[in-house]
Design an enzyme around this catalytic site. Structure first.
Site, PDB file in Angstrom:
ATOM      1  N   HIS A 103      -0.839  -5.905  -1.195  1.00 45.90           N
ATOM      2  CA  HIS A 103      -0.459  -6.164   0.202  1.00 45.90           C
ATOM      3  C   HIS A 103      -0.983  -7.494   0.754  1.00 45.90           C
ATOM      4  O   HIS A 103      -1.455  -7.568   1.892  1.00 45.90           O
ATOM      5  CB  HIS A 103      -0.944  -5.022   1.094  1.00 45.90           C
ATOM      6  CG  HIS A 103      -0.210  -3.716   0.889  1.00 45.90           C
ATOM      7  ND1 HIS A 103       1.052  -3.633   0.372  1.00 45.90           N
ATOM      8  CD2 HIS A 103      -0.595  -2.424   1.149  1.00 45.90           C
ATOM      9  CE1 HIS A 103       1.426  -2.361   0.325  1.00 45.90           C
ATOM     10  NE2 HIS A 103       0.456  -1.608   0.781  1.00 45.90           N
ATOM     11  N   HIS A 177       4.410  -1.678   7.471  1.00 46.08           N
ATOM     12  CA  HIS A 177       3.658  -0.535   6.955  1.00 46.08           C
ATOM     13  C   HIS A 177       3.402   0.537   8.016  1.00 46.08           C
ATOM     14  O   HIS A 177       2.289   1.071   8.101  1.00 46.08           O
ATOM     15  CB  HIS A 177       2.347  -1.028   6.342  1.00 46.08           C
ATOM     16  CG  HIS A 177       1.857  -0.215   5.184  1.00 46.08           C
ATOM     17  ND1 HIS A 177       1.593   1.142   5.272  1.00 46.08           N
ATOM     18  CD2 HIS A 177       1.596  -0.559   3.907  1.00 46.08           C
ATOM     19  CE1 HIS A 177       1.165   1.580   4.105  1.00 46.08           C
ATOM     20  NE2 HIS A 177       1.162   0.571   3.241  1.00 46.08           N
ATOM     21  N   GLU A 315       8.457   1.763   3.001  1.00 45.56           N
ATOM     22  CA  GLU A 315       8.247   0.312   3.017  1.00 45.56           C
ATOM     23  C   GLU A 315       9.354  -0.342   2.203  1.00 45.56           C
ATOM     24  O   GLU A 315       9.375  -0.234   0.982  1.00 45.56           O
ATOM     25  CB  GLU A 315       6.894  -0.022   2.388  1.00 45.56           C
ATOM     26  CG  GLU A 315       5.707   0.672   3.019  1.00 45.56           C
ATOM     27  CD  GLU A 315       4.562   0.881   2.033  1.00 45.56           C
ATOM     28  OE1 GLU A 315       4.079  -0.113   1.459  1.00 45.56           O
ATOM     29  OE2 GLU A 315       4.143   2.025   1.818  1.00 45.56           O
TER      30      GLU A 315
HETATM   31  C1  GLA Z   1       1.142   1.314  -0.080  1.00 44.24           C
HETATM   32  C2  GLA Z   1       0.781   1.564  -1.494  1.00 44.24           C
HETATM   33  C3  GLA Z   1      -0.214   2.671  -1.557  1.00 44.24           C
HETATM   34  C4  GLA Z   1      -1.402   2.375  -0.695  1.00 44.24           C
HETATM   35  C5  GLA Z   1      -0.944   2.116   0.704  1.00 44.24           C
HETATM   36  C6  GLA Z   1      -2.070   1.690   1.596  1.00 44.24           C
HETATM   37  O1  GLA Z   1       1.960   2.269   0.410  1.00 44.24           O
HETATM   38  O2  GLA Z   1       1.883   1.863  -2.279  1.00 44.24           O
HETATM   39  O3  GLA Z   1      -0.614   2.866  -2.887  1.00 44.24           O
HETATM   40  O4  GLA Z   1      -2.073   1.254  -1.194  1.00 44.24           O
HETATM   41  O5  GLA Z   1       0.007   1.123   0.725  1.00 44.24           O
HETATM   42  O6  GLA Z   1      -3.120   2.610   1.606  1.00 44.24           O
END
Ligand code: GLA
Length: 350
Positions: A103, A177, A315
């Site tokens: 991220h 997110h 997402e």
């Molecule tokens: C995304 C990832 C997850 C986790 C979340 C944040 O959705 O796919 O594995 O890292 O972000 O907690």
């Protein structure tokens, strides 16, 4: 109702924006992280409740390991070992998920101050958020100028448009997110929400949640949601992928016709409130994540300790680790090109 802006606190000298529409939907957005702090949506009786997870105070978002409500980038999801190659040059990114990059790194789009500007039209209220990520930021090549536009329309759509350009070849995969709990009650789980995902294939992952590189059929797996099913029905089924994700945490390959730009990615329905969320996107993939890392240690709005599966994310994205996978859609952005993508979250009740 109009657009309201104001400075939040002394320390966080930033603006917040409130968008409303004719049908009683209200969103609150911060320049910090482009975070969507609240989305109030009427249920089938017309009762409005906040359907996203987050914190009561903006300061609390300084420690937001779950990325509640935030803009994500430059690269949403994981890049194995934080490394990728472009034109024979290897870039090393910040690693913040074991040995992987997640991220956008240590200070991704979720932790920077965006520059927000109100916009409005006949049918919408919105904001444009702008940010310049300098050359070398978190290890990424090229200076990147990105704008993200949020519009709330009277058609009950939250439209997100990403637009970006770079002065050197680079990679980009921004996303949003937000964690939804359509019941409006985040002290209850999302396991009884019914979900339908428009995908016949997905990208299975290894034990570190890095794609194996396969684009595998969903047939016969507990991840097949072509027919609507409750999120909880099979989440604890014995299946290697569910064990690795500790639930759903997978990228689904969105089905679309060759001529279709915006395709339906998923629909989620909450039977008690009647609220329905539809996700429509130009992106090739969508990460369905069921809040498996939430462990009750984050105290959210109204003092609720967010437990596992108290919210879900959809997402929209390129496929995870795509810079290292030749058969995945390319994340490359060249100078002179414009990166464009659009995602729509549509709210209703039935
Ligand atoms: C995304 C990832 C997850 C986790 C979340 C944040 O959705 O796919 O594995 O890292 O972000 O907690």
């Amino acid at each position: 109702m109009g657009l309201k802006t104001g400075t939040v606190t002394e320390k966080f000298a930033m603006k917040e924006f409130v968008l409303t529409n004719d049908n009683g939907i209200r969103m609150r957005i911060s320049e910090y992280g482009g975070i969507v702090r609240e989305i109030h949506v009427p249920d089938r009786q017309g009762v409005s409740e906040d359907i996203v997870l987050g914190f009561d105070s903006i300061e609390a978002y300084e420690h937001n390991p779950a990325y509640f409500g935030a803009l994500i980038g430059r690269f949403g999801n994981r890049i194995a070992k934080g490394k990728f190659e472009l034109d024979g040059v290897t870039s090393e990114l910040a690693t913040n998920d074991g040995s992987n990059h997640l991220h956008g790194g240590l200070k991704g789009f979720d932790r920077v101050l965006w520059d927000g500007e109100s916009i409005s039209g006949e049918d919408f209220q919105g904001i444009v958020l702008r940010y310049r990520s300098e050359d070398g930021d978190e290890g990424y090549p090229g200076a990147l100028d990105i704008s993200v536009t949020y519009r709330l329309t009277n058609g009950n759509q939250w439209i997100i448009d990403y637009l970006a350009s770079s002065d050197r070849p680079t990679i980009l995969n921004p996303t949003q997110h937000s964690y939804f709990n359509l019941s409006g009650k985040a002290d209850s789980s999302i396991l009884d929400h019914q979900i339908q995902i428009n995908a016949s294939h997905y990208t299975p992952v290894d034990a570190n949640l890095i794609p194996t590189g396969k684009i595998a059929p969903l047939d016969g797996t507990p991840l097949d949601f072509r027919t609507p099913e409750s999120i909880g029905a099979r989440i604890d089924a014995q299946h290697t992928q569910l064990e690795r994700g500790n639930g759903y945490d997978h990228n689904f390959v969105i089905k679309r016709d060759a001529t279709e730009e915006l395709a339906s990615a998923a629909e989620v329905f909450e039977p008690n409130s009647g609220r329905l969320l539809e996700v429509i996107t130009t992106s090739p993939g969508v990460q369905f994540y069921t809040g498996n890392f939430l462990d009750g240690s984050l105290e959210g709005k109204s003092g609720v300790a967010y437990g596992p599966r108290s919210g879900f994310c959809l997402e929209t994205q390129l496929f995870p680790d795509s810079p290292n996978q030749v058969n995945f859609p390319s994340a490359r952005l060249n100078p002179g090109e414009k990166f464009k993508s659009t995602t729509i979250y549509r709210f209703s009740a039935r």
